[in-house]
Write a protein that holds these residues in place. Sequence first.
Motif, PDB file in Angstrom:
ATOM      1  N   THR A 173       5.366  30.508 -73.200  1.00  0.00           N
ATOM      2  CA  THR A 173       5.144  29.330 -72.364  1.00  0.00           C
ATOM      3  C   THR A 173       5.966  28.170 -72.893  1.00  0.00           C
ATOM      4  O   THR A 173       6.308  28.110 -74.072  1.00  0.00           O
ATOM      5  CB  THR A 173       3.652  28.945 -72.328  1.00  0.00           C
ATOM      6  N   TRP A 174       6.274  27.223 -71.999  1.00  0.00           N
ATOM      7  CA  TRP A 174       7.122  26.078 -72.352  1.00  0.00           C
ATOM      8  C   TRP A 174       6.539  24.817 -71.734  1.00  0.00           C
ATOM      9  O   TRP A 174       6.054  24.837 -70.591  1.00  0.00           O
ATOM     10  CB  TRP A 174       8.534  26.277 -71.802  1.00  0.00           C
ATOM     11  N   ASP A 175       6.623  23.727 -72.488  1.00  0.00           N
ATOM     12  CA  ASP A 175       6.324  22.407 -71.935  1.00  0.00           C
ATOM     13  C   ASP A 175       7.587  21.919 -71.229  1.00  0.00           C
ATOM     14  O   ASP A 175       8.554  21.509 -71.873  1.00  0.00           O
ATOM     15  CB  ASP A 175       5.921  21.429 -73.040  1.00  0.00           C
ATOM     16  N   VAL A 176       7.576  21.980 -69.914  1.00  0.00           N
ATOM     17  CA  VAL A 176       8.762  21.669 -69.117  1.00  0.00           C
ATOM     18  C   VAL A 176       8.701  20.221 -68.641  1.00  0.00           C
ATOM     19  O   VAL A 176       7.703  19.805 -68.032  1.00  0.00           O
ATOM     20  CB  VAL A 176       8.868  22.622 -67.906  1.00  0.00           C
ATOM     21  N   PRO A 177       9.747  19.419 -68.914  1.00  0.00           N
ATOM     22  CA  PRO A 177       9.747  18.017 -68.474  1.00  0.00           C
ATOM     23  C   PRO A 177       9.601  17.911 -66.955  1.00  0.00           C
ATOM     24  O   PRO A 177      10.156  18.724 -66.205  1.00  0.00           O
ATOM     25  CB  PRO A 177      11.119  17.499 -68.928  1.00  0.00           C
ATOM     26  N   GLN A 178       8.869  16.901 -66.529  1.00  0.00           N
ATOM     27  CA  GLN A 178       8.639  16.668 -65.115  1.00  0.00           C
ATOM     28  C   GLN A 178       9.235  15.337 -64.691  1.00  0.00           C
ATOM     29  O   GLN A 178       9.324  14.391 -65.479  1.00  0.00           O
ATOM     30  CB  GLN A 178       7.139  16.679 -64.813  1.00  0.00           C
ATOM     31  N   LYS A 179       9.630  15.249 -63.448  1.00  0.00           N
ATOM     32  CA  LYS A 179      10.164  14.002 -62.910  1.00  0.00           C
ATOM     33  C   LYS A 179       9.081  12.943 -62.952  1.00  0.00           C
ATOM     34  O   LYS A 179       7.951  13.170 -62.531  1.00  0.00           O
ATOM     35  CB  LYS A 179      10.639  14.218 -61.470  1.00  0.00           C
ATOM     36  N   GLY A 180       9.419  11.778 -63.502  1.00  0.00           N
ATOM     37  CA  GLY A 180       8.455  10.705 -63.619  1.00  0.00           C
ATOM     38  C   GLY A 180       7.764  10.649 -64.961  1.00  0.00           C
ATOM     39  O   GLY A 180       6.990   9.736 -65.222  1.00  0.00           O
ATOM     40  N   GLY A 181       8.047  11.644 -65.840  1.00  0.00           N
ATOM     41  CA  GLY A 181       7.471  11.625 -67.177  1.00  0.00           C
ATOM     42  C   GLY A 181       6.450  12.721 -67.392  1.00  0.00           C
ATOM     43  O   GLY A 181       5.891  13.287 -66.452  1.00  0.00           O
ATOM     44  N   GLY A 182       6.200  13.021 -68.657  1.00  0.00           N
ATOM     45  CA  GLY A 182       5.239  14.054 -68.996  1.00  0.00           C
ATOM     46  C   GLY A 182       5.823  15.447 -68.879  1.00  0.00           C
ATOM     47  O   GLY A 182       6.998  15.639 -68.538  1.00  0.00           O
ATOM     48  N   THR A 183       4.993  16.434 -69.172  1.00  0.00           N
ATOM     49  CA  THR A 183       5.423  17.833 -69.109  1.00  0.00           C
ATOM     50  C   THR A 183       4.381  18.670 -68.396  1.00  0.00           C
ATOM     51  O   THR A 183       3.242  18.234 -68.187  1.00  0.00           O
ATOM     52  CB  THR A 183       5.634  18.409 -70.527  1.00  0.00           C
ATOM     53  N   ARG A 184       4.787  19.886 -68.058  1.00  0.00           N
ATOM     54  CA  ARG A 184       3.879  20.845 -67.437  1.00  0.00           C
ATOM     55  C   ARG A 184       4.072  22.174 -68.148  1.00  0.00           C
ATOM     56  O   ARG A 184       5.216  22.615 -68.343  1.00  0.00           O
ATOM     57  CB  ARG A 184       4.199  20.974 -65.950  1.00  0.00           C
ATOM     58  N   LEU A 185       2.997  22.797 -68.581  1.00  0.00           N
ATOM     59  CA  LEU A 185       3.100  24.061 -69.296  1.00  0.00           C
ATOM     60  C   LEU A 185       3.326  25.188 -68.302  1.00  0.00           C
ATOM     61  O   LEU A 185       2.500  25.427 -67.417  1.00  0.00           O
ATOM     62  CB  LEU A 185       1.830  24.321 -70.112  1.00  0.00           C
ATOM     63  N   LEU A 186       4.454  25.882 -68.454  1.00  0.00           N
ATOM     64  CA  LEU A 186       4.807  26.965 -67.549  1.00  0.00           C
ATOM     65  C   LEU A 186       5.035  28.247 -68.328  1.00  0.00           C
ATOM     66  O   LEU A 186       5.597  28.230 -69.431  1.00  0.00           O
ATOM     67  CB  LEU A 186       6.081  26.622 -66.764  1.00  0.00           C
ATOM     68  N   ALA A 187       4.597  29.345 -67.769  1.00  0.00           N
ATOM     69  CA  ALA A 187       4.832  30.662 -68.362  1.00  0.00           C
ATOM     70  C   ALA A 187       6.106  31.245 -67.769  1.00  0.00           C
ATOM     71  O   ALA A 187       6.240  31.346 -66.545  1.00  0.00           O
ATOM     72  CB  ALA A 187       3.642  31.576 -68.087  1.00  0.00           C
ATOM     73  N   PHE A 188       7.040  31.630 -68.635  1.00  0.00           N
ATOM     74  CA  PHE A 188       8.306  32.204 -68.191  1.00  0.00           C
ATOM     75  C   PHE A 188       8.199  33.731 -68.169  1.00  0.00           C
ATOM     76  O   PHE A 188       7.586  34.326 -69.054  1.00  0.00           O
ATOM     77  CB  PHE A 188       9.441  31.811 -69.130  1.00  0.00           C
ATOM     78  N   PRO A 189       8.836  34.378 -67.206  1.00  0.00           N
ATOM     79  CA  PRO A 189       8.813  35.845 -67.160  1.00  0.00           C
ATOM     80  C   PRO A 189       9.646  36.436 -68.289  1.00  0.00           C
ATOM     81  O   PRO A 189      10.451  35.758 -68.928  1.00  0.00           O
ATOM     82  CB  PRO A 189       9.415  36.154 -65.796  1.00  0.00           C
TER      83      PRO A 189
END
Length: 285
Positions: A173-189
């Motif tokens: 999983t990765w903390d992916v930067p989001q537009k407007g600030g902050g991150t979102r945890l996403l699971a990569f295949p």
Amino acid sequence: MTALDGYALQLLDDWLDGPNNGRGGPFSNDALDGYERDVRSWLTFCAAEDIDCWATGPLAVGRWADTHRGSTARTRAKAVSVLRSFYGYAIIQGIAADNPATEAVRGRVGNTPATRVTTRECAAAIRSAADRYRGPDPERARLFVYLLLAGLRPGQICDLLIQARHTEQHRSTWDVPQKGGGTRLLAFPREITGAVDEYLPHRTHRAPAGSTEHTGPLLTSRNGRALDRESTARRLLRAVLAAVDPEILPARLTGDEIAHTLEDLRPFTVTDARPASRTPKGHGY
């Protein structure tokens, strides 16, 4: 045709060289070159049309924007935004009284690009091109395109940090930067995880450039710096897509457009993996 306004040219140099230019910090070299071309194009237009660049209005700016960067809404908006920032600096310096590059001239442009990858065949061809690419830094190019095909936009990819990776049992999983600030945890295949692992031994890192073996941007240039999200990312994508059959690929396809591929056409899927108790990190995007 009259000569270009000398005072405006001097102000342009001051604007581009200044440490605080209203964009949150110094420009990159590529951005500087582009902004200078845009403002010089406007001043050339004013000279050719015998327009006083300090006493004109939105109509003249609109005519210039239509001829300077073409007629698409996005390129028109970018050109007018550059000019708007330049006149904003002139107002701060007490040189201009009004800004002719108004938001009305710029037009409204959404953040979401048009969908142009409309078939699985096209998405598969882009992936195949990334797998077959043998130009400079092929592992980096492959990972970049894979992340685009998974739905990350070029800016998110360039801002993705190596320390944002988390290995949790069987998944990455990765903390992916989001537009407007902050991150979102996403699971990569697993395909993207594999591409990351293949790239890491080739990743350049230098502490003075803001990267080490375990910190800094995931994708780096040959001097260890973060990739420029405009020119470098565009050149990287262009090199990979050169191997795709032009009958399959839409003309002048951009990274944003690939990232906006409909989810059911993508070869890869990333999923939201943030636990309810997890707090987003604060680096902005």
